[in-house]
Design a protein around this motif. Sequence first.
Motif, PDB file in Angstrom:
ATOM      1  N   GLU A  80       0.914  -1.169   0.034  1.00 42.60           N
ATOM      2  CA  GLU A  80       0.053  -0.119   0.070  1.00 42.60           C
ATOM      3  C   GLU A  80       0.855   1.326   0.048  1.00 42.60           C
ATOM      4  N   ARG A  81       0.908   1.908  -0.904  1.00 37.97           N
ATOM      5  CA  ARG A  81       1.580   3.009  -1.201  1.00 37.97           C
ATOM      6  C   ARG A  81       0.723   4.410  -1.896  1.00 37.97           C
ATOM      7  N   LEU A  82       1.455   5.566  -2.226  1.00 32.43           N
ATOM      8  CA  LEU A  82       1.042   6.593  -2.740  1.00 32.43           C
ATOM      9  C   LEU A  82       0.543   6.218  -4.190  1.00 32.43           C
ATOM     10  N   TRP A  83      -0.542   6.631  -4.592  1.00 29.81           N
ATOM     11  CA  TRP A  83      -1.012   6.473  -5.956  1.00 29.81           C
ATOM     12  C   TRP A  83      -1.325   7.893  -6.409  1.00 29.81           C
ATOM     13  N   ALA A  84      -0.123   8.234  -7.082  1.00 30.60           N
ATOM     14  CA  ALA A  84      -0.067   9.681  -7.553  1.00 30.60           C
ATOM     15  C   ALA A  84      -1.105  10.046  -8.739  1.00 30.60           C
ATOM     16  N   SER A  85      -1.324   9.225  -9.595  1.00 31.58           N
ATOM     17  CA  SER A  85      -2.461   9.574 -10.899  1.00 31.58           C
ATOM     18  C   SER A  85      -3.738   9.565 -10.073  1.00 31.58           C
ATOM     19  N   ARG A  86      -4.300   8.741  -9.238  1.00 33.57           N
ATOM     20  CA  ARG A  86      -5.536   8.827  -8.735  1.00 33.57           C
ATOM     21  C   ARG A  86      -5.908  10.135  -7.756  1.00 33.57           C
ATOM     22  N   THR A  87      -4.507  10.219  -7.195  1.00 36.56           N
ATOM     23  CA  THR A  87      -4.508  11.636  -6.375  1.00 36.56           C
ATOM     24  C   THR A  87      -4.657  12.596  -7.197  1.00 36.56           C
ATOM     25  N   ARG A  88      -4.290  12.798  -8.223  1.00 34.97           N
ATOM     26  CA  ARG A  88      -4.430  13.845  -9.110  1.00 34.97           C
ATOM     27  C   ARG A  88      -5.978  13.863  -9.372  1.00 34.97           C
ATOM     28  N   GLN A  89      -6.730  12.857  -9.738  1.00 34.66           N
ATOM     29  CA  GLN A  89      -7.879  13.075 -10.228  1.00 34.66           C
ATOM     30  C   GLN A  89      -9.129  13.500  -8.949  1.00 34.66           C
ATOM     31  N   LEU A  90      -8.748  12.762  -7.817  1.00 36.01           N
ATOM     32  CA  LEU A  90      -9.271  12.762  -6.586  1.00 36.01           C
ATOM     33  C   LEU A  90      -9.139  14.268  -5.880  1.00 36.01           C
ATOM     34  N   GLN A  91      -8.054  14.849  -6.115  1.00 35.55           N
ATOM     35  CA  GLN A  91      -7.565  15.848  -5.262  1.00 35.55           C
ATOM     36  C   GLN A  91      -7.456  17.183  -6.617  1.00 35.55           C
ATOM     37  N   ARG A  92      -6.024  17.161  -6.866  1.00 35.10           N
ATOM     38  CA  ARG A  92      -5.861  18.187  -8.043  1.00 35.10           C
ATOM     39  C   ARG A  92      -4.229  17.723  -8.236  1.00 35.10           C
ATOM     40  N   ALA A  93      -3.662  18.293  -9.548  1.00 35.50           N
ATOM     41  CA  ALA A  93      -2.157  18.047  -9.847  1.00 35.50           C
ATOM     42  C   ALA A  93      -1.263  18.621  -9.010  1.00 35.50           C
ATOM     43  N   HIS A  94      -1.510  19.480  -8.303  1.00 36.68           N
ATOM     44  CA  HIS A  94      -0.820  20.347  -7.293  1.00 36.68           C
ATOM     45  C   HIS A  94      -1.593  20.382  -6.077  1.00 36.68           C
ATOM     46  N   GLU A 127       3.001  31.893 -15.967  1.00 33.99           N
ATOM     47  CA  GLU A 127       3.292  30.733 -16.870  1.00 33.99           C
ATOM     48  C   GLU A 127       2.693  29.611 -16.713  1.00 33.99           C
ATOM     49  N   GLY A 128       1.689  29.723 -15.726  1.00 30.56           N
ATOM     50  CA  GLY A 128       0.777  28.543 -15.368  1.00 30.56           C
ATOM     51  C   GLY A 128       1.442  27.474 -14.335  1.00 30.56           C
ATOM     52  N   GLY A 129       2.704  28.020 -13.816  1.00 30.17           N
ATOM     53  CA  GLY A 129       3.385  27.219 -12.647  1.00 30.17           C
ATOM     54  C   GLY A 129       2.493  27.329 -11.658  1.00 30.17           C
ATOM     55  N   ARG A 130       2.492  26.085 -10.750  1.00 28.40           N
ATOM     56  CA  ARG A 130       2.025  26.006  -9.386  1.00 28.40           C
ATOM     57  C   ARG A 130       3.103  24.998  -8.622  1.00 28.40           C
ATOM     58  N   VAL A 131       2.694  25.067  -7.297  1.00 24.00           N
ATOM     59  CA  VAL A 131       3.761  24.207  -6.458  1.00 24.00           C
ATOM     60  C   VAL A 131       3.194  22.972  -5.823  1.00 24.00           C
ATOM     61  N   HIS A 132       4.145  22.405  -5.600  1.00 26.31           N
ATOM     62  CA  HIS A 132       3.969  20.759  -4.862  1.00 26.31           C
ATOM     63  C   HIS A 132       3.189  19.813  -5.995  1.00 26.31           C
ATOM     64  N   ASP A 133       3.948  19.191  -6.784  1.00 29.71           N
ATOM     65  CA  ASP A 133       3.252  18.750  -7.941  1.00 29.71           C
ATOM     66  C   ASP A 133       3.067  17.130  -7.958  1.00 29.71           C
ATOM     67  N   LEU A 134       2.285  16.632  -8.622  1.00 31.42           N
ATOM     68  CA  LEU A 134       1.893  15.123  -8.701  1.00 31.42           C
ATOM     69  C   LEU A 134       2.047  14.830 -10.360  1.00 31.42           C
ATOM     70  N   LEU A 135       2.264  16.154 -11.027  1.00 24.11           N
ATOM     71  CA  LEU A 135       2.424  16.118 -12.638  1.00 24.11           C
ATOM     72  C   LEU A 135       3.811  15.177 -13.032  1.00 24.11           C
ATOM     73  N   GLY A 136       4.717  15.393 -12.537  1.00 24.14           N
ATOM     74  CA  GLY A 136       6.026  14.666 -12.973  1.00 24.14           C
ATOM     75  C   GLY A 136       6.254  13.531 -12.011  1.00 24.14           C
ATOM     76  N   THR A 137       7.485  12.911 -12.535  1.00 21.86           N
ATOM     77  CA  THR A 137       7.894  11.992 -11.448  1.00 21.86           C
ATOM     78  C   THR A 137       9.363  12.248 -10.964  1.00 21.86           C
ATOM     79  N   ARG A 138      10.178  11.347 -10.360  1.00 22.91           N
ATOM     80  CA  ARG A 138      11.519  11.425  -9.804  1.00 22.91           C
ATOM     81  C   ARG A 138      12.401  11.501 -11.094  1.00 22.91           C
ATOM     82  N   CYS A 139      13.398  12.383 -10.821  1.00 22.71           N
ATOM     83  CA  CYS A 139      14.656  12.247 -11.891  1.00 22.71           C
ATOM     84  C   CYS A 139      15.322  10.747 -11.561  1.00 22.71           C
TER      85      CYS A 139
END
Length: 280
Positions: A80-94, A127-139
């Motif tokens: 059981e761990r963070l589900w980033a894509s579903r969190t984007r849908q249920l909450q927001r991308a940032h 420029e449309g930037g927002r903080v604390h994002d779930l859009l991208g992933t780790r380098c």
Amino acid sequence: MATTAAAYQATKGGPLDVDKAFYDRVSGTPEGRELVDKFEIPIRSGQAWEVPAGHLCRLVTVEGPQVGDFNVWNRHDPRERLWASRTRQLQRAHVSTYDRLWSNLPFLRPLLTITDDTLADYGKDAEGGRVHDLLGTRCDPYVNQMLTGEAFDFHCHSNLTRAVLPYGLTEFDVHDVLNVFQCTGLNDDDQYFMKDCPARPGDHFEFFAELDLLCALSTCPGGDLSVPMWGPDAHDPIEVCHPIGVEVYKVDPELLAGWQQPERAAYSNLHGINLPTWQS
């Protein structure tokens, strides 16, 4: 221009309808918390730590702007761990205050709730930037070597991998992240972009643990992301790297009155499969 309604809507009293008064009380009562753990994660490294259910955890930019890549698991069952894509849908991308980070199937419940964010007022920039994002992933070193032909062992994926080894986890347990303090968005070509981190010394991002959690954070080798890591203008951005502080607080039990840990998803997991019926 009218805003299109979100696909996933909160119903009153449902799991998306957060009890803001409760989290305001827990987070906004300084005398009701006791510091039980405090440390700093050095530049270009990672560390894992535990946050018991009902505790608060705060991430702090102690010296200057710095992006952190965050992973989180159920301490007792890392499946059981963070589900980033579903969190984007249920909450927001940032995400920000009152948003939750949700776990993967078949669990589907809040792992944590964000209780305080000093960058909450950053909003959306020109420029449309927002903080604390779930859009991208780790380098990671795989993409880096693909793009540059060079090996580098201190990308966030590697930092997180080393961080969780003492807990019996491996590279396969590292997952899509929450990019804390990172400013990102999508450009006119619908491509992911990153901007300079707006955090300053003392800025923080705080959350409430809904379950017993194992957390891990990497201090990104890109530092504040003011220097390109790839492309024709790229060079080593080590001069813009800073540590991130972590603080864990025990909350006065009286402030937790009425709170209970979220249950696993109620669905039966049958997925339309007909189970055999045994007859004597």
